[in-house]
Design a protein around this motif. Structure first.
Motif, PDB file in Angstrom:
ATOM      1  N   SER A   1       0.792  -1.177  -0.364  1.00  0.00           N
ATOM      2  CA  SER A   1      -0.101   0.260  -0.038  1.00  0.00           C
ATOM      3  C   SER A   1       0.718   1.309  -0.268  1.00  0.00           C
ATOM      4  O   SER A   1       0.633   1.768  -0.833  1.00  0.00           O
ATOM      5  CB  SER A   1      -0.790  -0.284   1.183  1.00  0.00           C
TER       6      SER A   1
ATOM      7  N   ASP B   1       2.115   1.820  -3.278  1.00  0.00           N
ATOM      8  CA  ASP B   1       1.788   2.122  -4.375  1.00  0.00           C
ATOM      9  C   ASP B   1       1.095   3.319  -4.312  1.00  0.00           C
ATOM     10  O   ASP B   1       1.214   4.397  -5.227  1.00  0.00           O
ATOM     11  CB  ASP B   1       0.239   0.916  -4.192  1.00  0.00           C
ATOM     12  N   THR B   2       1.260   4.086  -2.663  1.00  0.00           N
ATOM     13  CA  THR B   2       0.991   5.564  -2.722  1.00  0.00           C
ATOM     14  C   THR B   2       2.514   6.146  -3.131  1.00  0.00           C
ATOM     15  O   THR B   2       2.064   7.296  -3.898  1.00  0.00           O
ATOM     16  CB  THR B   2       0.947   5.859  -1.192  1.00  0.00           C
TER      17      THR B   2
END
Length: 609
Positions: free
Chosen positions: A30, A33-34
């Motif tokens: 996550s 991805d950020t």
């Protein structure tokens, strides 16, 4: 049991660790991805800028290549433009031709209208330069000293110019014109240029031909006043042949050297070329016709001989100078000139008859007529002797005049006789010569009767009729073919009549002096008187023949006449003398018989020696 519990507890521990690891991985992903999202947001403007720069770089590269290409082309065009503007050199015509062909090819394949227009202007300039060279070469070939002489067969074109001119003409014929290259921007202007060059060719060649022929034309007109008419007419005919020969040669040369060889343009150009020549022909024929009109009697055979020359050349003239030039009959200078000359010829026939009639009206201011040949007798024989030289012209003109219309002075109805046409030349010639001979005989007979002394008139008539008969019937010239049987009979009959009148008026009185009258005693006194009368008359005859020569122009006829006179007079004198000597009519016969028969014969023969 304990073992199974231990394994279950171990599994739970492993499961918890796995869950922890998964949570940790999920957390890491996550976070990654950020970060990727943040990175994408940071890189996107740079990417967009880089793509624009790449496109600009490509455009710049293309522009640089185009600039290089245009620069290269401009250098080539500049070089060809310099070549075109400099004009073609006779020794480097091939280079000039290749440059124009490249320019024409560039017009055919370039997309830019502006470039095509510029190139077309350059092609047009090149065509004009080529036309100028063409005109210069034609001018060189149409100048200089013209040929001289009576028999001009050509207006020469220098052969040394043809190796340059022939390939030049061949290239001019390939230049773009609307008929062959309708989309070529320069085609209309090039067509105009070539037309002007071809018109210039016609003007230069036409004036050159005129220059070659005009000195000969002047010479012919000047000589026509001094030389024999038939000869002058034949010289004029040779000059007309020269025009035809030159025109035919020029037509072939035009076919070889015309930049625009289409049939319609060739005819128009040939017509322009012939204009000065036709003008020269018309003025020369007009000068001859004016000369003839000033004295038709003197220049009759110049008119007939010239007319014969035109008749002989008419069909060839129509072919070479009329049909090939696309001219119409109404513009036919040859036919107009021939009609004018024919009109003069037609006048000559009735005027000739009238002149003969007028001559028969009397001796005029000169007083009594001589016994020699009359001028009109000689001129008629000369006239008849010349007709075979111009037979066709005379026959054609007489047919146009009409059978018998030459006798206008008789007050006859003109044109009422049978109609004669082509093929009747022999008939109408026989009719005309009959009337000429008949008119001469009538005038001679009339004049002989006007003599105060008929005996001299008989000698005049005999001399003239005999001369006319002998020269016409026994001439080396082919006159007999012009004389019909009635004409021959007129000559022979009138010769016999004239001879009989000569005998009757000159020697019949001698015979009558010797003849014994019926009822007369025939005594010595009568015999003496007859001898005296005979020799007195004989002296008159002797004196008359001393003054007037008989048949001086014809020895054979004169000798024959002499023999006839001797046979007529001498035997009668011999018989009379012999008969009366026996009767001793006088003691001194020699007093009355002044000459013996032999001496009288010698005296008679001396009349004709």
């Amino acid at each position: 049991m304990d073992d199974e519990a231990a394994e279950i507890e171990l599994l739970e521990q492993n499961l918890n660790k796995t869950r922890e690891i998964s949570q940790r991985m999920t957390s890491i992903l996550s976070s990654f991805d950020t970060r990727l999202v943040k990175l994408e947001k940071s890189i996107l403007p740079l990417y967009n800028s880089t793509q624009l720069l790449t496109k600009r770089a490509t455009n710049i590269e293309s522009a640089l290549q185009k600039i290089d290409e245009v620069a290269s082309n401009q250098e080539g065009i500049a070089a060809e433009e310099a070549l075109i503007l400099r004009g073609p050199q006779p020794s480097q015509l091939g280079v000039y031709k290749e440059a124009l062909e490249r320019l024409n090819a560039s017009i055919a394949f370039k997309a830019s209208d502006r470039d095509s227009r510029d190139t077309a202007r350059l092609v047009e300039t090149g065509a004009k330069k080529l036309a100028q060279l063409y005109t210069k070469l034609v001018a060189e070939g149409s100048s200089g000293t013209p040929p001289t002489g009576i028999d001009i067969t050509s207006s020469p074109f220098p052969p040394e110019l043809l190796p340059t001119l022939t390939p030049l003409v061949a290239f001019l014929r390939t230049l773009p014109v609307p008929a062959t290259y309708p989309s070529h921007p320069a085609a209309p202007a090039i067509l105009t240029t070539l037309k002007e060059a071809q018109r210039g060719y016609a003007d230069m060649r036409g004036n050159w031909i005129k220059k070659c022929l005009e000195s000969q034309a002047r010479w012919i007109v000047e000589r026509a006043e001094t030389v024999d008419g038939v000869v002058a007419g034949k010289e004029f005919g040779k000059w007309v042949d020269s025009i035809l020969n030159v025109a035919e040669e020029e037509y072939q040369l035009l076919n070889d050297l015309a930049p625009l060889p289409s049939s319609s343009l060739l005819s128009s150009t040939y017509n322009t070329l012939l204009t000065p020549v036709l003008g020269l022909f018309s003025s020369t024929l007009s000068s001859l016709t004016s000369l003839i009109k000033r004295s038709l009697h003197k220049y009759t055979f110049l008119a007939l001989s010239s007319y014969a020359a035109l008749l002989a050349s008419q069909s060839r003239w129509d072919d070479i100078l009329i049909r090939r030039a696309g001219r119409k009959d109404k513009d036919n200078d040859f036919r107009e000139g021939m009609h004018s000359l024919r009109a003069v010829c037609l006048r000559s026939f009735p005027e000739f008859i009238v002149d003969i009639k007028s001559a028969g009206l009397g001796p005029g201011k000169g007083g009594e007529l001589s016994t020699g040949l009359a001028d009109f007798t000689i001129s008629t024989v000369q006239y008849m002797e010349r007709i075979p030289d111009v037979r066709d012209a005379v026959g054609s003109a007489l047919l146009t005049l009409g059978d018998g219309n030459w006798k206008m002075g008789d007050g006859m109805a003109v044109g009422k006789g049978s109609k004669l046409g082509d093929g009747d030349q022999q008939i109408i010639l026989e009719h005309f010569t009959y009337d000429v001979v008949n008119t001469v005989v009538s005038s001679l007979t009339t004049l002989s009767r006007t003599q105060k002394r008929p005996a001299f008139g008989s000698i005049f008539l005999l001399n003239n009729i005999s001369y006319l008969r002998t020269r016409l019937l026994e001439s080396d010239v082919d006159i007999r073919s012009l004389l019909s049987k009635p004409t021959t009979e007129i000559l022979n009959s009138n010769f016999r009549t004239a001879k009989a009148a000569y005998f009757d008026l000159n020697f019949s009185p001698l015979l009558q002096a010797l003849a014994e009258e019926k009822g007369s005693s025939g005594g010595k006194a009568a015999t003496k008187e007859r001898f005296t009368r005979f020799f007195d008359l004989f002296e008159e005859v002797k004196e008359r023949h001393r003054m007037a020569k008989v048949l001086e122009e014809d020895r054979d006829v004169r000798e024959q006449l002499c023999e006839e006179v001797v046979k007529l007079v001498v035997p009668s004198l011999q018989r009379f003398t012999q008969r009366n000597r026996e009767k001793e009519f006088s003691k001194n016969p020699s007093k009355y018989i002044k000459m013996s028969a032999e001496e009288v014969e010698n005296q008679i023969r001396s009349f004709y020696s």
